[in-house]
Design an enzyme around this catalytic site. Structure first.
Site, PDB file in Angstrom:
ATOM      1  N   ARG A   1       0.836  -1.201   0.000  1.00 20.68           N
ATOM      2  CA  ARG A   1       0.000   0.000   0.000  1.00 20.68           C
ATOM      3  C   ARG A   1       0.871   1.252   0.000  1.00 20.68           C
ATOM      4  NH1 ARG A   1      -1.167   2.736   4.288  1.00 20.68           N
ATOM      5  NH2 ARG A   1      -1.029   0.967   5.712  1.00 20.68           N
TER       6      ARG A   1
ATOM      7  N   TYR B   1     -14.540  16.870 -17.418  1.00 17.45           N
ATOM      8  CA  TYR B   1     -15.012  15.491 -17.257  1.00 17.45           C
ATOM      9  C   TYR B   1     -16.190  15.464 -16.290  1.00 17.45           C
ATOM     10  CZ  TYR B   1     -14.833  10.585 -15.723  1.00 17.45           C
ATOM     11  OH  TYR B   1     -15.150   9.286 -15.373  1.00 17.45           O
TER      12      TYR B   1
ATOM     13  N   ASP C   1      -5.831  18.510 -15.915  1.00 19.76           N
ATOM     14  CA  ASP C   1      -6.120  17.156 -16.359  1.00 19.76           C
ATOM     15  C   ASP C   1      -5.641  17.059 -17.807  1.00 19.76           C
ATOM     16  OD1 ASP C   1      -7.176  14.766 -17.287  1.00 19.76           O
ATOM     17  OD2 ASP C   1      -8.972  14.917 -16.052  1.00 19.76           O
TER      18      ASP C   1
ATOM     19  N   LYS D   1      -6.453   5.443 -19.927  1.00 23.14           N
ATOM     20  CA  LYS D   1      -6.590   5.846 -21.316  1.00 23.14           C
ATOM     21  C   LYS D   1      -5.296   5.587 -22.099  1.00 23.14           C
ATOM     22  CE  LYS D   1     -10.671   7.271 -19.962  1.00 23.14           C
ATOM     23  NZ  LYS D   1     -10.679   7.256 -18.505  1.00 23.14           N
TER      24      LYS D   1
END
Length: 373
Positions: free
Chosen positions: A47, A99, A171, A196
């Protein structure tokens, strides 16, 4: 080194065990301590850190021209982490064409915690200046935007943000570091949905934040480690593998998208094409200045006749797959308004297109027959 070389060199893992050319996948969640209680390899728990994640984060920082990269389990997890370095009562300025889920996250999840947002047209610098408040701590922009491909002047908005003591986050998912490097233009944080173009094959979820400032990196590292929204070693491995070919894929997809945009802009059944490579695009000159290697593999267009006609086109394509997401090797098409729902601001006749690696002539023929169906 050129970006194509960096993409290969930054993802190479020096395997001391077997000298493997391809990086091993370290599925271990925990790592052995030394006799003195220390961690001789600097890994404690996956983690917190993992060899596959470290390789990915270092590669992304290198490609972006940053110093610290942070990988997350999805693009939205990355946005959430950036918001978590803020405090209750802080104010965020968000683009009016950003978005869709980013706005929902800010209002429905972080709103009850005291975060307030103002949505503004990021191409209007005066409107952006007027949107700043005494408690504004973050300006969050996308360029090209989703789904209208508005182009924002990153350098100008970074300067305005800093004048008001706020962070500027970009972004950069649609452009990637192949085409645009926001940190070099003054941005403080660069965000990606690595689902993406970084992954590039529609088979892995991921997100990332990249920064230069050490203090900002320390704050993000704490959120990442304690929040725990990190990708698995295998997901990191897949995204790292995708980086190796990303420069070539993105450039080819950008060239094909430009070809399709020119075709659609001259087609009589198309009302409007949104693509910054076209000279008729309102943000063309800014895009030429800040998108160095192409205008991206995404475009959207509006079909004459409204929602029914747009859906008809999407339903009649044979090569384009009707699906959400973008940046994969296959070409996708979708009616954004029906995906986003009643709160959508997308035009009802708009189709968003992610151009893949098929031959552009074949994609044009597919669109032509769908428009004439």
């Amino acid at each position: 080194m050129h970006l194509e070389t960096l993409a290969i060199q930054s993802t190479h893992f020096p395997d001391e065990n077997a000298a493997a050319v391809s990086a091993p996948i370290y599925l271990s969640t925990t790592f052995e301590r030394g006799e003195d209680g220390s961690y001789p390899k600097n890994y404690v728990y996956s983690r917190v850190n993992n060899p596959n994640r470290q390789l990915l984060e270092n590669s992304m920082a290198t490609l972006e021209g940053g110093t610290h990269g942070f990988a997350f389990a999805s693009g939205l997890a990355g946005i959430a982490a950036a918001l978590q370095i803020l405090q209750a009562g802080d104010h965020v300025i968000l683009g009016d064409d950003a978005y869709f889920a980013a706005g929902v996250l800010m209002t429905e999840v972080f709103g009850p915690w005291g975060l307030t947002i103002t949505r503004v047209d990021m191409t209007d610098l005066s409107a952006v200046r007027n949107a700043f408040q005494a408690n504004t701590k973050l300006l969050w922009l996308e360029t090209p935007s989703n789904p209208l491909l508005k182009i924002t002047d990153i350098a100008a908005l970074a300067e305005i943000s800093h004048q008001h003591g706020a962070l500027c986050a970009v972004d950069n998912t649609w452009a990637t570091s192949v085409l645009q490097r926001p940190l070099e233009l003054g941005a403080d944080i660069v965000h990606y949905s690595t689902t993406k173009y970084f992954g590039g094959h529609s088979d892995v979820l991921g997100g990332a934040l990249i920064v230069k400032d050490t203090q900002l990196a320390e704050r993000l590292k704490k959120v990442q480690s304690l929040g725990g929204a990190v990708p698995s070693p295998f997901e990191c491995w897949l995204i790292t593998r995708g980086i190796k070919t990303m420069p070539l894929r993105v450039k080819a997809q950008s060239e094909s998208a430009f070809t399709l945009a020119r075709f659609l802009s001259a087609y009589p059944k198309v009302e409007q094409v949104h693509y910054p490579g076209l000279e008729t695009h309102a943000g063309h000159e800014i895009a030429k200045r800040q998108m160095k290697s192409g205008f991206g593999g995404m475009l959207s267009f509006q079909v004459k006749g409204g929602s029914a006609e747009a859906l008809k086109v999407a339903n009649h394509t044979r090569l384009f797959i009707q699906a959400t997401s973008l940046g994969g090797v296959e070409s996708l098409i979708e009616h954004r308004r029906s995906v986003e729902g009643a709160a959508s601001t997308s035009p009802e006749n708009l189709l968003r297109v992610s151009v893949g690696l098929e031959h552009p002539d074949d994609l044009i023929e597919d669109l032509k027959q769908a428009l004439e169906a």
